[in-house]
Write a protein that holds these residues in place. Structure first.
Motif, short mmCIF file in Angstrom:
data_model
loop_
_atom_site.label_atom_id
_atom_site.label_comp_id
_atom_site.label_asym_id
_atom_site.label_seq_id
_atom_site.Cartn_x
_atom_site.Cartn_y
_atom_site.Cartn_z
N UNK A 1 48.92 39.50 53.44
CA UNK A 1 48.82 38.86 54.75
C UNK A 1 47.73 37.79 54.73
N UNK A 2 47.90 36.82 53.82
CA UNK A 2 46.84 35.84 53.55
C UNK A 2 46.41 35.08 54.81
N UNK A 3 45.14 34.73 54.80
CA UNK A 3 44.54 33.96 55.90
C UNK A 3 44.09 32.62 55.34
N UNK A 4 43.86 31.66 56.24
CA UNK A 4 43.40 30.34 55.81
C UNK A 4 42.14 30.44 54.98
N UNK A 5 41.28 31.40 55.33
CA UNK A 5 39.99 31.56 54.65
C UNK A 5 40.13 32.04 53.20
N UNK A 6 41.32 32.45 52.82
CA UNK A 6 41.53 32.91 51.44
C UNK A 6 41.67 31.74 50.46
N UNK A 7 41.84 30.55 50.98
CA UNK A 7 41.99 29.39 50.10
C UNK A 7 40.77 29.23 49.21
N UNK A 8 41.01 28.87 47.97
CA UNK A 8 39.93 28.67 47.01
C UNK A 8 40.46 28.91 45.61
N UNK A 9 39.55 28.92 44.67
CA UNK A 9 39.93 29.19 43.27
C UNK A 9 39.42 30.58 42.91
N UNK A 10 40.30 31.39 42.37
CA UNK A 10 39.98 32.76 42.00
C UNK A 10 39.81 32.85 40.49
N UNK A 11 38.71 33.49 40.10
CA UNK A 11 38.41 33.67 38.69
C UNK A 11 38.30 35.15 38.35
N UNK A 12 38.84 35.51 37.21
CA UNK A 12 38.53 36.84 36.70
C UNK A 12 37.50 36.66 35.59
N UNK A 13 36.61 37.62 35.49
CA UNK A 13 35.61 37.64 34.43
C UNK A 13 35.72 38.98 33.72
N UNK A 14 35.82 38.95 32.41
CA UNK A 14 36.00 40.19 31.66
C UNK A 14 34.75 40.52 30.86
N UNK A 15 34.41 41.80 30.91
CA UNK A 15 33.26 42.33 30.16
C UNK A 15 33.81 43.25 29.09
N UNK A 16 33.55 42.91 27.82
CA UNK A 16 34.10 43.71 26.73
C UNK A 16 33.25 44.93 26.41
N UNK A 17 32.07 44.98 27.01
CA UNK A 17 31.23 46.16 26.83
C UNK A 17 30.26 46.07 25.67
N UNK A 18 30.47 45.14 24.74
CA UNK A 18 29.56 45.04 23.58
C UNK A 18 28.19 44.55 24.01
N UNK A 19 28.17 43.64 24.99
CA UNK A 19 26.93 43.20 25.62
C UNK A 19 27.18 43.23 27.11
N UNK A 20 26.73 44.30 27.74
CA UNK A 20 27.02 44.48 29.15
C UNK A 20 26.51 43.30 29.97
N UNK A 21 27.35 42.86 30.88
CA UNK A 21 26.99 41.74 31.73
C UNK A 21 27.47 40.42 31.22
N UNK A 22 27.81 40.35 29.94
CA UNK A 22 28.29 39.08 29.40
C UNK A 22 29.77 38.96 29.75
N UNK A 23 30.07 38.02 30.61
CA UNK A 23 31.42 37.85 31.12
C UNK A 23 32.11 36.65 30.48
N UNK A 24 33.40 36.81 30.21
CA UNK A 24 34.26 35.72 29.79
C UNK A 24 35.19 35.44 30.96
N UNK A 25 35.12 34.21 31.47
CA UNK A 25 35.90 33.87 32.65
C UNK A 25 37.21 33.18 32.29
N UNK A 26 38.24 33.49 33.08
CA UNK A 26 39.49 32.75 32.97
C UNK A 26 39.33 31.37 33.56
#
Lengths: 115, 111
Positions: B77-102
């Protein structure tokens, strides 16, 4: 002001000049990060720091230097700016990487143009 | 290295639903989702840890299939405020907190 701040917000410089981007956070978060954001590439990690005096390279560290003498500050220096370093730079901080409440809080960004 | 997001862009009318996918070639410890509005900083939406399959609010939720190394973000039920760019960031666990973003998914919601 509480939170994470970056300065300057906008910077124009010339090829070959040294530039330092500042990042300051008031939360005493242990972890801090520098990212660059370019169209079509998303966010790429330049350097990160787990604590004062502990830093490590990210995906794209070449041409950049960081230091972290105090927990709250994490400056990023471009030793000799190149046009390819034109980008938007984001600093972020985090308290508990790996925890369920882990969140990276981003600063407002610095838009850098290298002529 | 970077996770792959799909689709690259979505255009919706208010009230419609959307799904954004994030896929990694590496084993993951966690997946983070962020939204960024034009000219602003990315803002955290949620984190999914290994072993936690789904979470979120009623209209924005996400799932994480660690066996498939995939995560999906659901916007209902999307709203106008949902507009934007969505990124996922993945943490492989080898160095916690180090994210690889799409590379991001640009979502536009029209009235």
């Amino acid at each position: 002001d509480a939170g994470i701040t970056q300065s300057p917000r906008y910077k124009i410089t010339e090829t070959g000049r040294q530039v330092t981007l500042m990042c300051h956070q008031t939360w005493s978060h242990s972890y801090m990060f520098w990212y660059r954001q370019d169209l079509g590439h998303g966010l790429r990690l330049i350097y990160y720091s787990a604590a004062a005096d502990i830093t490590d390279k990210g995906e794209v560290p070449d041409g950049y230097v960081v230091s972290r003498s105090k927990t709250e500050n994490f400056p990023l220096t471009l030793e000799s700016a190149t046009r390819s370093q034109t980008s938007v730079y984001f600093c972020a901080s985090s308290e508990n990487p790996g925890a369920e409440e882990d969140t990276q809080y981003f600063g407002p960004g610095t838009r850098l143009t290298v002529l | 290295q970077q996770p792959v997001q799909s689709p690259q862009a979505v255009i919706l009318r208010e009230g419609e639903d959307a799904v954004i996918n994030c896929s990694s070639s590496k084993a993951l410890y966690s997946v983070h989702w962020y939204r960024q509005k034009h000219g602003e900083a990315p803002v955290f939406l949620m984190i999914l840890l290994k072993g936690g399959e789904q979470k979120g609010h009623e209209k924005i939720s996400a799932s994480f299939n660690e066996k498939k190394q995939q995560s999906s973000l659901y916007l209902t039920a999307s709203q106008l405020s949902y507009s934007g760019t969505y990124f996922c960031g993945t943490d492989r666990g080898s160095t916690l907190g180090r994210l690889y973003f799409g590379r991001g998914t640009q979502l536009t919601v029209w009235p």
